[in-house]
Every structure is written in C-alpha cells, then in structure tokens.
Write a protein that holds these residues in place. Structure first.
Motif, PDB file in Angstrom:
ATOM      1  N   SER A  95       0.815  -1.217   0.000  1.00  0.00           N
ATOM      2  CA  SER A  95       0.000   0.000   0.000  1.00  0.00           C
ATOM      3  C   SER A  95       0.853   1.273   0.000  1.00  0.00           C
ATOM      4  CB  SER A  95      -0.921   0.008   1.223  1.00  0.00           C
ATOM      5  OG  SER A  95      -0.159   0.028   2.422  1.00  0.00           O
ATOM      6  N   ILE A  96       2.179   1.133   0.070  1.00  0.00           N
ATOM      7  CA  ILE A  96       3.071   2.305   0.110  1.00  0.00           C
ATOM      8  C   ILE A  96       3.812   2.406  -1.216  1.00  0.00           C
ATOM      9  CG2 ILE A  96       4.974   3.419   1.325  1.00  0.00           C
ATOM     10  CD1 ILE A  96       4.190   1.815   3.802  1.00  0.00           C
ATOM     11  N   GLU A  97       3.655   3.505  -1.917  1.00  0.00           N
ATOM     12  CA  GLU A  97       4.249   3.674  -3.242  1.00  0.00           C
ATOM     13  C   GLU A  97       5.730   4.026  -3.179  1.00  0.00           C
ATOM     14  OE1 GLU A  97       3.435   3.601  -6.526  1.00  0.00           O
ATOM     15  OE2 GLU A  97       1.585   2.527  -6.053  1.00  0.00           O
ATOM     16  N   ASP A  98       6.068   4.982  -2.297  1.00  0.00           N
ATOM     17  CA  ASP A  98       7.450   5.453  -2.247  1.00  0.00           C
ATOM     18  C   ASP A  98       8.382   4.351  -1.723  1.00  0.00           C
ATOM     19  OD1 ASP A  98       9.426   7.740  -2.269  1.00  0.00           O
ATOM     20  OD2 ASP A  98       9.591   7.053  -0.193  1.00  0.00           O
ATOM     21  N   GLN A 117      12.860   0.752 -10.317  1.00  0.00           N
ATOM     22  CA  GLN A 117      13.660   1.937 -10.645  1.00  0.00           C
ATOM     23  C   GLN A 117      13.369   2.415 -12.062  1.00  0.00           C
ATOM     24  OE1 GLN A 117      17.890   1.333  -9.881  1.00  0.00           O
ATOM     25  NE2 GLN A 117      17.332  -0.162  -8.335  1.00  0.00           N
ATOM     26  N   LEU A 118      13.307   1.458 -12.993  1.00  0.00           N
ATOM     27  CA  LEU A 118      13.037   1.820 -14.391  1.00  0.00           C
ATOM     28  C   LEU A 118      11.638   2.406 -14.541  1.00  0.00           C
ATOM     29  CD1 LEU A 118      14.637  -1.274 -16.174  1.00  0.00           C
ATOM     30  CD2 LEU A 118      15.542   1.067 -16.066  1.00  0.00           C
ATOM     31  N   ARG A 119      10.677   1.851 -13.797  1.00  0.00           N
ATOM     32  CA  ARG A 119       9.300   2.354 -13.864  1.00  0.00           C
ATOM     33  C   ARG A 119       9.229   3.796 -13.351  1.00  0.00           C
ATOM     34  NH1 ARG A 119       5.096   2.870 -10.433  1.00  0.00           N
ATOM     35  NH2 ARG A 119       6.259   1.901  -8.726  1.00  0.00           N
ATOM     36  N   VAL A 120       9.908   4.045 -12.202  1.00  0.00           N
ATOM     37  CA  VAL A 120       9.906   5.395 -11.632  1.00  0.00           C
ATOM     38  C   VAL A 120      10.603   6.374 -12.572  1.00  0.00           C
ATOM     39  CG1 VAL A 120      10.792   6.799  -9.733  1.00  0.00           C
ATOM     40  CG2 VAL A 120       9.777   4.564  -9.260  1.00  0.00           C
ATOM     41  N   LYS A 121      11.704   5.920 -13.177  1.00  0.00           N
ATOM     42  CA  LYS A 121      12.447   6.776 -14.106  1.00  0.00           C
ATOM     43  C   LYS A 121      11.599   7.090 -15.327  1.00  0.00           C
ATOM     44  CE  LYS A 121      16.773   6.930 -16.736  1.00  0.00           C
ATOM     45  NZ  LYS A 121      18.004   6.176 -17.079  1.00  0.00           N
ATOM     46  N   TRP A 122      10.888   6.069 -15.851  1.00  0.00           N
ATOM     47  CA  TRP A 122      10.054   6.253 -17.047  1.00  0.00           C
ATOM     48  C   TRP A 122       8.900   7.203 -16.751  1.00  0.00           C
ATOM     49  CZ3 TRP A 122       4.902   4.866 -18.146  1.00  0.00           C
ATOM     50  CH2 TRP A 122       4.547   4.995 -19.486  1.00  0.00           C
ATOM     51  N   MET A 123       8.287   7.059 -15.568  1.00  0.00           N
ATOM     52  CA  MET A 123       7.157   7.925 -15.214  1.00  0.00           C
ATOM     53  C   MET A 123       7.611   9.362 -14.978  1.00  0.00           C
ATOM     54  SD  MET A 123       4.974   5.432 -12.676  1.00  0.00           S
ATOM     55  CE  MET A 123       3.696   6.659 -12.419  1.00  0.00           C
ATOM     56  N   GLY A 124       8.901   9.537 -14.579  1.00  0.00           N
ATOM     57  CA  GLY A 124       9.391  10.888 -14.313  1.00  0.00           C
ATOM     58  C   GLY A 124       9.732  11.658 -15.565  1.00  0.00           C
ATOM     59  N   ASN A 125       9.900  10.901 -16.710  1.00  0.00           N
ATOM     60  CA  ASN A 125      10.259  11.574 -17.963  1.00  0.00           C
ATOM     61  C   ASN A 125       9.024  12.053 -18.718  1.00  0.00           C
ATOM     62  OD1 ASN A 125      12.972  11.171 -17.534  1.00  0.00           O
ATOM     63  ND2 ASN A 125      12.947   9.143 -18.493  1.00  0.00           N
TER      64      ASN A 125
END
Length: 238
Positions: free
Chosen positions: A139-142, A230-238
C-alpha cells in the motif's frame, strides 16, 4: 540507495543448489529408513523431523528480517530491505509447512487437526503478523518510505518469535517440548533414541541449507524487482 542485480548465477549458489538436493535426499532417507518406528505413535511420528526443522528455520528467517530492518535504519541501503522481504517470504513458507506438518501429527496424537493450544495460537499470530507485513508494504508507493516502514514493522513483529518459542515453557500446553524442560503433563511427547536424534539434527541441517539457498534466490528476485521499479519510476518521471 538502489541495488544492482548480478547478471549470472554465482558459483556458490550453484554449489548450494546441489548441496540442498543432496542434503534433503539424505534427510528424507534417514526419516524413512534410518530412524526407527516410534512405538506409540507409529509411522506418523516421522513427520516430527520435518515439523521441528521447518519451525526452527522459519523462526530464524523472521529474526533475520528483524536484523536486516535494524541495519537498514542505521545504514539506509535498499539491499537490507530486499533481504528483509526475502527472509519474511522464506519464513512464511517454512512457517506454513510447520503448521501443516503439525496438523498431520496432531490428528492421531490429539485426535484433532487443530486446537487452540497456546503454541498453536502464538504461531498463528506470528504468521499472520508477518503476512500482514507483505500486504501492508504493497500500500506504500514510495520505495524509501516503504523500506523504513518495513524495517520498523519487522522489528516489532519479531517479538512474536520469542513469544512463540517460549509459549510451551510459559503456559500449560498440549504441545510437547523437544528441547529443554517443559510441562511434564504435555501430551504427545516421546523419548528419542540415538538414531532419532541423529535424524532430527540432520533434518534441521538439511532444511537450514535449503533455507539459505532459497533465501539467496529470493534476494536475487528482489534485486530484479527493485531494478524494474527503478526503471518504472524513471520512465514515469520523464
């Protein structure tokens, strides 16, 4: 701090894979062909060797998760969080095997698959507490906040381990005490012969080696999962 998964299976993990197969094969042979048939309970007593071994390793895995949580709080590195998650997953597998083998033994020994005995209750609380650890993390995203929460939760949840271990020494219980003294009125206990003791000790060793091997594999899977995140977070940040 992120983790980087290794590309190929380490040499010593290959050695552990083979050692686990050999040790488990020998332990199974000892359970069914080396250890004598118990005079009162008969063949069902043989499940005792797997029951004790899975119980010990399962509790040890939960303690490892708590230690990894402490280290993470001191030195926040994602590898300790991955180790804690892997240890909890391993502990749950061993813990549920422990409960299942205990029920198989209890049916002829106590004439029931389940009873609200203090040991069974505390073991159930322990398993449900660590099962909640995995569910609540989702339930925690970060990732960093999830790791901090997991570390604190694992430390607090580990209190159920000594409670489970000492339950049969604190309260009057049906569950026999295998190591050390306990309630002399406990039902289902038996005196071990030397071959029985050898089989028990080797089973504990075999399940421990298997547990270390599985833990290593789970850590590698956790590292891959961390890399994907990590790749998902990086992709969503771009």
């Amino acid at each position: 701090m992120a983790t980087k998964p290794s590309e190929s299976k380490p040499f010593w993990l290959r050695v552990l894979d083979i050692a686990s197969l050999v040790f488990m094969a020998v332990a199974t042979w000892m359970v069914f062909f080396y250890a004598p048939r118990e005079a009162v309970m008969g063949e069902v007593q043989r499940v005792f060797y797997f029951h004790v071994a899975t119980g010990w390793v399962g509790m040890a895995a939960f303690i490892v998760a708590a230690i990894a949580g402490i280290v993470y709080l001191i030195r926040p590195n994602r590898k300790w969080d991955i180790l804690a998650v892997a240890a909890v997953e391993l502990g749950l597998v061993y813990g549920f095997l422990n409960v299942a083998t205990g029920s198989i033994w209890a049916r002829p020994a106590w004439n029931t698959w389940w009873t609200w005995d203090p040991r069974l209750v505390t073991a159930s609380i322990m398993l449900l507490t660590f099962l909640a650890y995995l569910l609540l993390r989702q339930s925690i995203e970060d990732p960093d906040r999830r790791a901090r929460f997991g570390a604190i939760y694992a430390i607090l949840a580990s209190l159920t381990v000594p409670l489970t271990y000492y339950s049969i020494r604190i309260w009057r219980t049906l569950h026999p005490v295998v190591i050390g003294s306990g309630d002399p009125n406990a039902e289902g206990g038996f005196a071990m012969t030397t071959p029985m003791l050898h089989t028990l000790l080797f089973s504990v060793l075999a399940f421990t080696v298997l547990g270390i091997t599985l833990l290593w594999h789970l850590i590698r899977l956790g590292q891959l999962g961390d890399r994907v995140e990590q790749l998902r977070v990086k992709w969503m940040g771009n």
